[in-house]
Design an enzyme around this catalytic site. Structure first.
Site, PDB file in Angstrom:
ATOM      1  N   GLU A  44       0.911  -1.107  -0.047  1.00 51.09           N
ATOM      2  CA  GLU A  44      -0.131   0.108  -0.104  1.00 51.09           C
ATOM      3  C   GLU A  44       0.649   1.182  -0.029  1.00 51.09           C
ATOM      4  O   GLU A  44       2.083   1.197   0.093  1.00 51.09           O
ATOM      5  CB  GLU A  44      -0.805   0.054   1.203  1.00 51.09           C
ATOM      6  CG  GLU A  44      -1.908  -1.014   1.269  1.00 51.09           C
ATOM      7  CD  GLU A  44      -2.904  -1.166   2.450  1.00 51.09           C
ATOM      8  OE1 GLU A  44      -2.777  -0.530   3.418  1.00 51.09           O
ATOM      9  OE2 GLU A  44      -3.953  -1.887   2.188  1.00 51.09           O
ATOM     10  N   GLU A  55      -1.447 -10.023  -6.324  1.00 50.44           N
ATOM     11  CA  GLU A  55      -1.265 -10.769  -7.707  1.00 50.44           C
ATOM     12  C   GLU A  55      -0.297 -10.230  -8.634  1.00 50.44           C
ATOM     13  O   GLU A  55       0.435 -10.888  -9.226  1.00 50.44           O
ATOM     14  CB  GLU A  55      -2.601 -10.855  -8.314  1.00 50.44           C
ATOM     15  CG  GLU A  55      -3.563 -11.528  -7.331  1.00 50.44           C
ATOM     16  CD  GLU A  55      -4.460 -10.444  -6.639  1.00 50.44           C
ATOM     17  OE1 GLU A  55      -3.753  -9.724  -5.834  1.00 50.44           O
ATOM     18  OE2 GLU A  55      -5.506 -10.792  -6.624  1.00 50.44           O
ATOM     19  N   CYS A  86      -9.148  -8.301  -8.228  1.00 53.48           N
ATOM     20  CA  CYS A  86      -9.646  -7.135  -8.729  1.00 53.48           C
ATOM     21  C   CYS A  86      -9.585  -7.061 -10.109  1.00 53.48           C
ATOM     22  O   CYS A  86      -8.997  -7.931 -10.755  1.00 53.48           O
ATOM     23  CB  CYS A  86      -9.188  -5.873  -8.078  1.00 53.48           C
ATOM     24  SG  CYS A  86      -7.523  -5.427  -8.832  1.00 53.48           S
ATOM     25  N   CYS A  89      -6.082  -6.478 -11.717  1.00 54.01           N
ATOM     26  CA  CYS A  89      -5.318  -7.706 -11.905  1.00 54.01           C
ATOM     27  C   CYS A  89      -5.686  -8.900 -12.982  1.00 54.01           C
ATOM     28  O   CYS A  89      -5.000  -9.474 -13.441  1.00 54.01           O
ATOM     29  CB  CYS A  89      -5.357  -8.317 -10.410  1.00 54.01           C
ATOM     30  SG  CYS A  89      -4.296  -7.500  -9.015  1.00 54.01           S
TER      31      CYS A  89
HETATM   32 ZN    ZN Z   1      -5.829  -6.571  -7.902  1.00 46.29          ZN
END
Ligand code: ZN
Length: 137
Positions: A44, A55, A86, A89
């Site tokens: 993050e 990923e 998500c 990814c």
């Molecule tokens: Zn992702």
């Protein structure tokens, strides 16, 4: 490699997550065709949008080390629900992985309850340079 072992690699990768903002740890383990495993975790940032998912971290690490062919992906998280990738990814994975790639997801403390879906199920009609539907199912 057993999927259980790949899931364990993903769970161990989650322990390296840098997630001071969400406290949500995610780890990924990407199995290359030669048997090597590449791990990634979420990283993050104070500017939230610059956060990188586990990923993509795993995939980019693999590509940076000369690997572009993969046979499975496992993802484990500290959450209660299986951590499906998500949208970003999914699209990045499609660049290097075919629609048949098995994607195993599990909460890190419930690896026995892992679910498996294919990349094609996660991102049907994917956008690629060869963007015919037959190539992307
Ligand atoms: Zn992702």
């Amino acid at each position: 490699m057993e999927m259980r072992e790949l899931l364990r690699e993903a769970a161990e990768a989650a322990s390296q997550a840098y997630c001071p903002y969400s406290n949500y740890r995610v780890g990924a383990a990407l199995l290359a065709t030669d048997g090597r495993v590449f791990r990634g975790c979420n990283v993050e940032n104070a500017s939230y949008g610059l956060t990188n998912c586990a990923e993509r971290t795993a995939l980019f690490a693999a590509v940076a080390q000369g690997h572009r062919s993969f046979t499975a992906l496992a993802i484990a998280s500290s959450g209660d629900e299986p951590p499906f990738p998500c949208g970003a990814c999914r699209q990045v994975l499609v660049e290097f992985c075919g629609p048949a790639l098995p994607v195993w997801v599990a909460a890190h403390d419930r690896l026995d309850d892992a679910e498996c879906v294919t990349l094609g199920e996660l991102l049907p009609h994917a956008f690629t340079m060869n963007n015919s539907p037959e190539d992307n199912q």
